[in-house]
Design an enzyme around this catalytic site. Structure first.
Site, mmCIF file in Angstrom:
data_model
loop_
_atom_site.group_PDB
_atom_site.id
_atom_site.type_symbol
_atom_site.label_atom_id
_atom_site.label_comp_id
_atom_site.label_asym_id
_atom_site.label_seq_id
_atom_site.Cartn_x
_atom_site.Cartn_y
_atom_site.Cartn_z
ATOM 1 N N ASN A 1 0.871 -1.183 0.000
ATOM 2 C CA ASN A 1 0.000 0.000 0.000
ATOM 3 C C ASN A 1 0.904 1.228 0.000
ATOM 4 O OD1 ASN A 1 -1.826 2.048 0.447
ATOM 5 N ND2 ASN A 1 -2.177 1.544 2.607
ATOM 6 N N LYS B 1 0.161 4.252 -0.229
ATOM 7 C CA LYS B 1 -0.459 5.463 0.330
ATOM 8 C C LYS B 1 -0.274 6.628 -0.664
ATOM 9 C CE LYS B 1 0.641 3.676 4.873
ATOM 10 N NZ LYS B 1 0.223 3.775 6.252
ATOM 11 N N HIS C 1 -9.548 1.026 5.159
ATOM 12 C CA HIS C 1 -8.237 1.272 5.770
ATOM 13 C C HIS C 1 -8.419 2.223 6.950
ATOM 14 C CE1 HIS C 1 -4.127 2.634 6.345
ATOM 15 N NE2 HIS C 1 -3.759 1.538 5.696
ATOM 16 N N GLU D 1 -6.778 4.664 7.924
ATOM 17 C CA GLU D 1 -6.596 6.092 7.610
ATOM 18 C C GLU D 1 -7.878 6.668 7.004
ATOM 19 O OE1 GLU D 1 -2.878 5.738 5.438
ATOM 20 O OE2 GLU D 1 -1.917 5.136 7.320
ATOM 21 N N GLU E 1 -5.358 -4.984 10.700
ATOM 22 C CA GLU E 1 -4.414 -3.876 10.825
ATOM 23 C C GLU E 1 -4.700 -3.100 12.116
ATOM 24 O OE1 GLU E 1 -2.437 -2.949 6.812
ATOM 25 O OE2 GLU E 1 -3.904 -1.413 7.280
ATOM 26 N N GLY F 1 2.476 2.395 10.844
ATOM 27 C CA GLY F 1 3.432 3.505 10.715
ATOM 28 C C GLY F 1 4.293 3.717 11.958
ATOM 29 N N SER G 1 3.452 -1.864 10.148
ATOM 30 C CA SER G 1 4.901 -1.690 10.329
ATOM 31 C C SER G 1 5.727 -2.941 10.013
ATOM 32 C CB SER G 1 5.199 -1.208 11.753
ATOM 33 O OG SER G 1 4.478 -0.031 12.011
HETATM 34 C C1 PEP Z 1 -0.857 0.269 5.845
HETATM 35 O O1 PEP Z 1 -0.913 1.449 5.496
HETATM 36 O O2 PEP Z 1 -1.716 -0.535 5.487
HETATM 37 C C2 PEP Z 1 0.258 -0.153 6.700
HETATM 38 C C3 PEP Z 1 0.265 -1.370 7.167
HETATM 39 O O3 PEP Z 1 1.229 0.797 6.925
HETATM 40 P P1 PEP Z 1 2.658 0.562 7.591
HETATM 41 O O4 PEP Z 1 3.232 -0.705 7.042
HETATM 42 O O5 PEP Z 1 3.435 1.772 7.231
HETATM 43 O O6 PEP Z 1 2.417 0.428 9.073
#
Ligand code: PEP
Length: 251
Positions: free
Chosen positions: A8, A10, A94, A96, A165, A171, A211
């Site tokens: 992803n 972003k 998601h 976000e 998630e 992040g 992460s």
């Molecule tokens: C994501 O945006 O789905 C995600 C898992 O981000 P990150 O790996 O940066 O934590």
């Protein structure tokens, strides 16, 4: 079942040239891609050009979001019919989108249904906040699943992909403990079994996201309930993402 790795991106990178360079590096380092399925979810404006880059490979493209309607007065939005010539997948729910853009489960459910109507597979994300995690409130991810999957038929469930998630692990320096991720994904599978049946639950692809990087990916993929990883930040760093994929491929 092959492990599934999803990137992803972003709102990155800043230019199409950089986006192309990432895909070029991934292709050069990984093709032939054996033993894993690989989906890249770049910003929608790069889909057209990147589709040409991956068309003849096993790399698939996904979108990061799409509106629940096909067209209309929704300034700034993108619909599934507009992108479906390039994508087979779309990330929905998601954290976000849920947190920043206040998308609720009712809206996410409409998006899931509309994507399925157009034969685009939702990559449905669910996860709890740090407060909910500290209270041991697992009902929240089950509730998200229940509401987001309303009116999704058993047949359409075959097209769904899920990602656990935890919001507090996205992040960050470190992700969730792999055993904890395994346990939560196990709960999601039980919930799917109770909404549908055991067979569908066993076959459901449920990924961990939060992460993940090259030094932690194996710990997650070694967990029995974890069918793959959804990678955010590390997926736009070509060398890191290539390493993640190589580890998943057992190289
Ligand atoms: C994501 O945006 O789905 C995600 C898992 O981000 P990150 O790996 O940066 O934590």
């Amino acid at each position: 079942m092959k492990k599934l790795i999803i990137g992803n991106w972003k709102m990155n990178p800043k230019s199409e040239t950089e986006a192309l360079a990432i895909v070029e590096k991934i292709k050069k380092a990984l093709i032939p891609i054996v033993g894993i399925d690989l989906i890249l979810c770049p910003p929608a404006v790069y889909l057209d050009r990147l589709y040409e880059e991956v068309r003849l490979t096993s790399i698939k493209l996904g979108a990061q979001n799409a509106h629940e309607r096909n067209s209309g007065a929704f300034t700034g939005e993108i619909s599934i019919p507009m992108i479906k010539k390039w994508v087979r997948y779309v990330i929905l729910g998601h954290s976000e989108r849920r947190e920043i853009y206040k998308e609720d489960d009712k809206t996410i459910n409409k998006k899931v249904i509309n994507a399925l109507i157009h034969n685009v597979s939702p990559i449905l994300c669910v996860g709890e906040t740090i407060k909910e995690m500290r209270m041991g409130d697992n009902e929240v991810i089950i509730k998200q699943l229940r509401e987001d999957l309303k009116l999704v038929s058993p047949k359409d469930m075959e097209k769904m992909i899920f990602a656990y998630e935890p919001i507090w692990a996205i992040g960050k320096e470190r992700g969730a403990d792999p055993q904890y991720a395994n346990q939560q994904i196990g709960l999601m599978r039980q919930a799917i079994a109770s909404f549908y049946n055991r067979d569908l639950a066993i076959r459901a692809r449920i990924l961990y996201g939060g992460s993940v990087n090259a030094s932690t990916v194996k710990d997650y993929l070694d967990q029995p309930e974890v069918n793959g990883v959804l990678v955010g930040g590390s997926s736009v760093v070509a060398a890191e993402f290539i390493q993640i994929c190589k580890i998943a491929m057992g190289k």
